[in-house]
Design a protein around this motif. Structure first.
Motif, PDB file in Angstrom:
ATOM      1  N   ILE B 270       0.847  -1.209   0.000  1.00 29.26           N
ATOM      2  CA  ILE B 270       0.000   0.000   0.000  1.00 29.26           C
ATOM      3  C   ILE B 270       0.874   1.249   0.000  1.00 29.26           C
ATOM      4  O   ILE B 270       0.676   2.166  -0.796  1.00 29.26           O
ATOM      5  N   ALA B 271       1.868   1.286   0.890  1.00 28.54           N
ATOM      6  CA  ALA B 271       2.732   2.462   0.980  1.00 28.54           C
ATOM      7  C   ALA B 271       3.453   2.709  -0.342  1.00 28.54           C
ATOM      8  O   ALA B 271       3.725   3.852  -0.703  1.00 28.54           O
ATOM      9  N   ASN B 272       3.760   1.637  -1.075  1.00 28.69           N
ATOM     10  CA  ASN B 272       4.443   1.813  -2.354  1.00 28.69           C
ATOM     11  C   ASN B 272       3.512   2.296  -3.463  1.00 28.69           C
ATOM     12  O   ASN B 272       3.938   3.006  -4.367  1.00 28.69           O
ATOM     13  N   VAL B 273       2.237   1.888  -3.384  1.00 29.98           N
ATOM     14  CA  VAL B 273       1.276   2.300  -4.416  1.00 29.98           C
ATOM     15  C   VAL B 273       0.889   3.766  -4.248  1.00 29.98           C
ATOM     16  O   VAL B 273       0.757   4.503  -5.218  1.00 29.98           O
ATOM     17  N   LEU B 274       0.710   4.199  -2.988  1.00 35.38           N
ATOM     18  CA  LEU B 274       0.260   5.570  -2.732  1.00 35.38           C
ATOM     19  C   LEU B 274       1.315   6.571  -3.207  1.00 35.38           C
ATOM     20  O   LEU B 274       2.504   6.340  -3.031  1.00 35.38           O
ATOM     21  N   GLN B 275       0.854   7.670  -3.790  1.00 32.18           N
ATOM     22  CA  GLN B 275       1.823   8.627  -4.316  1.00 32.18           C
ATOM     23  C   GLN B 275       1.583  10.041  -3.840  1.00 32.18           C
ATOM     24  O   GLN B 275       2.294  10.954  -4.248  1.00 32.18           O
ATOM     25  N   THR B 276       0.572  10.226  -2.989  1.00 32.24           N
ATOM     26  CA  THR B 276       0.372  11.566  -2.446  1.00 32.24           C
ATOM     27  C   THR B 276       1.170  11.691  -1.148  1.00 32.24           C
ATOM     28  O   THR B 276       1.685  10.701  -0.632  1.00 32.24           O
ATOM     29  N   ARG B 277       1.250  12.909  -0.614  1.00 33.55           N
ATOM     30  CA  ARG B 277       2.009  13.138   0.613  1.00 33.55           C
ATOM     31  C   ARG B 277       1.500  12.259   1.746  1.00 33.55           C
ATOM     32  O   ARG B 277       0.317  11.982   1.857  1.00 33.55           O
ATOM     33  N   GLY B 278       2.413  11.828   2.620  1.00 32.04           N
ATOM     34  CA  GLY B 278       2.016  11.001   3.747  1.00 32.04           C
ATOM     35  C   GLY B 278       1.723   9.571   3.343  1.00 32.04           C
ATOM     36  O   GLY B 278       0.967   8.880   4.024  1.00 32.04           O
ATOM     37  N   ASN B 279       2.298   9.106   2.244  1.00 32.83           N
ATOM     38  CA  ASN B 279       1.989   7.759   1.750  1.00 32.83           C
ATOM     39  C   ASN B 279       2.426   6.655   2.709  1.00 32.83           C
ATOM     40  O   ASN B 279       1.887   5.564   2.679  1.00 32.83           O
ATOM     41  N   LEU B 280       3.398   6.957   3.590  1.00 34.98           N
ATOM     42  CA  LEU B 280       3.843   5.958   4.559  1.00 34.98           C
ATOM     43  C   LEU B 280       3.240   6.209   5.942  1.00 34.98           C
ATOM     44  O   LEU B 280       2.704   5.301   6.570  1.00 34.98           O
ATOM     45  N   ILE B 281       3.300   7.473   6.358  1.00 33.11           N
ATOM     46  CA  ILE B 281       2.934   7.774   7.745  1.00 33.11           C
ATOM     47  C   ILE B 281       1.421   7.665   7.969  1.00 33.11           C
ATOM     48  O   ILE B 281       0.973   7.209   9.031  1.00 33.11           O
ATOM     49  N   VAL B 282       0.619   8.044   6.967  1.00 27.11           N
ATOM     50  CA  VAL B 282      -0.838   7.996   7.175  1.00 27.11           C
ATOM     51  C   VAL B 282      -1.339   6.543   7.274  1.00 27.11           C
ATOM     52  O   VAL B 282      -2.060   6.219   8.223  1.00 27.11           O
ATOM     53  N   PRO B 283      -0.928   5.640   6.352  1.00 33.07           N
ATOM     54  CA  PRO B 283      -1.326   4.232   6.565  1.00 33.07           C
ATOM     55  C   PRO B 283      -0.830   3.670   7.899  1.00 33.07           C
ATOM     56  O   PRO B 283      -1.539   2.906   8.559  1.00 33.07           O
ATOM     57  N   ALA B 284       0.378   4.050   8.314  1.00 35.33           N
ATOM     58  CA  ALA B 284       0.899   3.572   9.598  1.00 35.33           C
ATOM     59  C   ALA B 284       0.020   4.051  10.749  1.00 35.33           C
ATOM     60  O   ALA B 284      -0.279   3.292  11.678  1.00 35.33           O
ATOM     61  N   PHE B 285      -0.415   5.310  10.673  1.00 42.00           N
ATOM     62  CA  PHE B 285      -1.271   5.837  11.735  1.00 42.00           C
ATOM     63  C   PHE B 285      -2.671   5.232  11.670  1.00 42.00           C
ATOM     64  O   PHE B 285      -3.310   5.052  12.701  1.00 42.00           O
ATOM     65  N   ILE B 286      -3.145   4.958  10.445  1.00 37.67           N
ATOM     66  CA  ILE B 286      -4.444   4.283  10.341  1.00 37.67           C
ATOM     67  C   ILE B 286      -4.358   2.946  11.086  1.00 37.67           C
ATOM     68  O   ILE B 286      -5.222   2.610  11.902  1.00 37.67           O
ATOM     69  N   PHE B 287      -3.270   2.212  10.853  1.00 45.48           N
ATOM     70  CA  PHE B 287      -3.095   0.919  11.508  1.00 45.48           C
ATOM     71  C   PHE B 287      -2.949   1.084  13.024  1.00 45.48           C
ATOM     72  O   PHE B 287      -3.635   0.397  13.805  1.00 45.48           O
TER      73      PHE B 287
END
Lengths: 464, 464
Positions: B270-287
């Motif tokens: 998911i983090a690799n597919v996302l291309q907008t800002r926060g592509n890593l940190i937002v999924p991590a915080f969602i989790f």
């Protein structure tokens, strides 16, 4: 192990327990966590979808907010937009988990909404702090008169036409009319400059004027907002007060930039002396939040202070490092703002099938028209430039984006904007942001040859 | 310009305006911003001062919280600790700025305290998420039996002795006694490992056992906390329920780590597919927030979920990048937790000059004694190691730090701990954290020769 669990589950299974007084605080936290999860998922889905369709991500975040909010799914709703506890899907989930009484649910709903609202406000404070960090004051001085004139015309025409039109044609009272007119003023730097760089026009003469004007526009827009929001608080338009507010907002912004030149050195010195974690980001936030506090305390706006703090810290050597550290914090807090702005608006008030909505719809159409035409005319305010693409400049100034949303949010929170006006502003922001990129590509594409020749002229200019 | 301002200031100067209903929300924000400024300044002053004196920064942040809180300056106070609006210096400042009525001030005080409390809770959630991210499960497997035994003894002895002592000697009811006993269990990894690395003992046999045991201790402590906090909610100790809670907390933690192995790959994808800002940190915080929500929803603790989320994401390739992005967010939110824990406690209840405080003081002394002795004995649970510095291991396990504070915070929020017990736990955390570093240096210094020889034995061991 499994036997032990099943044998004891009837009397103690927590899902069936009734909440006691002491459980109240953790349930507010449960609600906040669930709201944040929903908000983050919506912001990412909307943002990515928007990016795939070649629109700015912020547009998708806003529309995702509309979808999960008062207009459609009711996942995230707020008391300000007239919702009660039972309207909120998240509160219903909490009720299912904990079997709570209606009174408890109402107070949990209020506390949770309050917390999310303040998080959104912290989000917009950090957004403006970041915009301030990214706007280079020295760059602005280079862009010169052309951009300043485009910016001023682009603020004056939509504001004047919007306010006058609302008051004279639609008999809207002065304060909401001024507020709605003011919401038409600010151009979004981010959206315009991204599209320009995509089509390779960022460094063209038109591109430079547009970006310069958008930066000045944002500053003017924030000053206009501070003045207008303060007017909204007192509830009356007093010429002396307007002058006082314009002067104080300008003095506050310019004063803090000037004083900031001295403060800069102390800030860098402090960050260098500190050796515990957060030695740079915590002092930066102390400064940004303190300036935001001052902005609020002198009855202007918190975001004006945060923006000034960003402009000041942009001048330090620590700028790059600070930029990098603010980014993840903004990534986490700013989407809360965009999504909740969308969630708070009820687009149902503009449903064309309901006859009572007709006036709101007409006002909305009027505002969108003024928003577009009022910016297009700016291209013709450029003087002494032959062969320039005036239409491209005008279209480049159309997208409203973030600052327009800040207007809508503050107008709603202060109760100045009624629901149709609020919805009209949101639709205006969505449409202008939506229309500008394709039209910008079209105008620049059409005049590609013209631009090429302009580039050659510019290079000749630079060669001199 | 100056003339214009002075001539109009009497009728319009905003400082003299009376607040209307619509101003309520911005004033809550003003209060939150000012509280955050005060909290950040206190955390940095305390943290840096503590570091200068060679103590862990977190100790300084906690003591700074005590200074600005209910015990001394009353800058940041909370309704939970019995404060009312007029007790808060910040509310008095708001009153001065806006000339508000007492009723308005009371609701502003409550809203503002609620927001700061939730921010502190988000801070501790992120703290535990970060601790999870930093605890390497594979490293733990290497440390082996010795560390596990030291950890278990170090949890069982203080818990048993503390709870039994409070119930039998001081007639404290079961639930608060269990809660206070549980607060004595967790060793702080951060503090101990920092001191060990400073004196060059991190890689010694003793150092390895201490750090390994501290990591296991933290996990056990969080499980104990989840169980005990859940007991506190139901208000009674039912053996079946205790078993159910221990099993469910353990299953939740181990289950999420096991399921996490599958989730890991999707997360990275998911983090690799996302291309907008926060592509890593937002999924991590969602989790992380989703796991925290689940932790709360099944009536364990939000921090248990956040800790499990951190352990899971620690196993991904994105670990380092994520670590880097979580850091500034933790730097901004975690100090709010430490400072408010200090601010909420009223050390006045342990003032020795007031006769009624005598029992609280005796309980406090008893708890501190158990906290120290209960950990020192752990050194003698190490088996099959000749020439090992048992006292050093025991002393290395003494500092309580973060998790102890989490106990105090949750105990206070749920109303289980009365003021003297709460103050006793805070003093226990401060003293153990305060005493361990110098004593650790002393014991290791005294036995330097012994250690040298042990090192040689260890090297011989490794050479084999």
């Amino acid at each position: 192990m499994i036997n032990a669990i099943t044998s004891i589950s009837p009397p103690t299974f927590p899902l069936l327990a009734t909440a006691t007084e002491s459980e109240y605080a953790p349930i507010v936290l449960t609600g906040v966590l669930l709201s944040l999860v929903v908000i983050y998922i919506a912001s990412k889905l909307g943002g990515e979808l928007s990016r795939m369709l070649d629109f700015p991500p912020v547009l998708g975040e806003l529309i995702a907010g509309v979808v999960i909010g008062a207009s459609a799914l009711h996942l995230v709703v707020f008391p300000e937009s007239g919702a009660i506890a039972s309207d909120s899907v998240i509160v219903s989930i909490l009720k299912f988990i904990d079997n709570l009484s209606p009174e408890t649910l109402t107070s949990i709903f209020q506390s949770q909404s309050e917390v999310i609202s303040v998080l959104a406000e912290l989000g917009v404070i950090i957004l403006l702090f970041e915009i301030g960090l990214e706007s280079d004051i020295r760059e602005l001085q280079k862009v010169g008169y052309q951009a300043t004139i485009v910016a001023c015309v682009g603020v004056a025409v939509p504001f004047g036409a919007g306010t006058a039109g609302l008051m004279l044609l639609f008999h809207v009272p002065a304060i909401p009319a001024i507020f709605a007119g003011a919401a038409l003023t600010a151009t979004s730097i981010g959206i315009t400059s991204k599209v320009l760089s995509e089509i390779g026009q960022l460094k063209s003469k038109e591109g430079q004027i547009i970006v310069g004007a958008a930066v000045i526009d944002d500053i003017l827009g924030i000053i206009v907002l501070a003045v207008v929001a303060s007017l909204a608080k007192t509830g009356e338009v007093d010429v002396a007060n307007v002058i006082y507010l314009i002067v104080s907002a300008t003095v506050f912004l310019i004063g803090s930039i000037l004083l900031g030149k001295f403060f800069n050195k102390s800030f860098v010195a402090i960050a260098n002396v500190l050796q515990t974690r957060g030695n740079l980001i915590v002092p930066a936030f102390i400064f940004a939040f303190f300036m935001a506090f001052i902005g609020n305390a002198i009855h202007l706006e918190a975001i004006l202070g945060a923006f000034a703090a960003g402009l000041v810290l942009d001048e330090t050597d620590k700028r790059k490092e600070l930029d990098e550290q603010v980014k993840p914090i903004a990534d986490i807090l700013v989407p809360i703002f965009f999504v909740t702005v969308g969630a708070k608006v009820d687009l149902g008030v503009l449903n064309p099938l309901v006859p009572e909505n007709r006036e709101g719809l007409i006002i909305s159409t009027f505002l969108i028209g003024v928003a577009i035409l009022g910016k297009i005319v700016t291209g013709w305010s450029v003087f002494g430039q032959s062969g320039i693409n005036r239409l491209a400049i005008g279209i480049g100034m159309i997208p409203r984006g973030e600052v327009g949303l800040v207007f809508a949010a503050i107008g709603t929170a202060s109760g100045v904007l009624d629901k149709p006006l609020q919805a009209a502003i949101i639709i205006m922001v969505i449409l202008t942001t939506f229309l500008a990129p394709p039209f910008l590509r079209l105008t620049f594409g059409e005049s590609q040859k013209q631009v090429e020749s302009a580039k050659q002229v510019k290079q000749a200019d630079l060669a001199r």
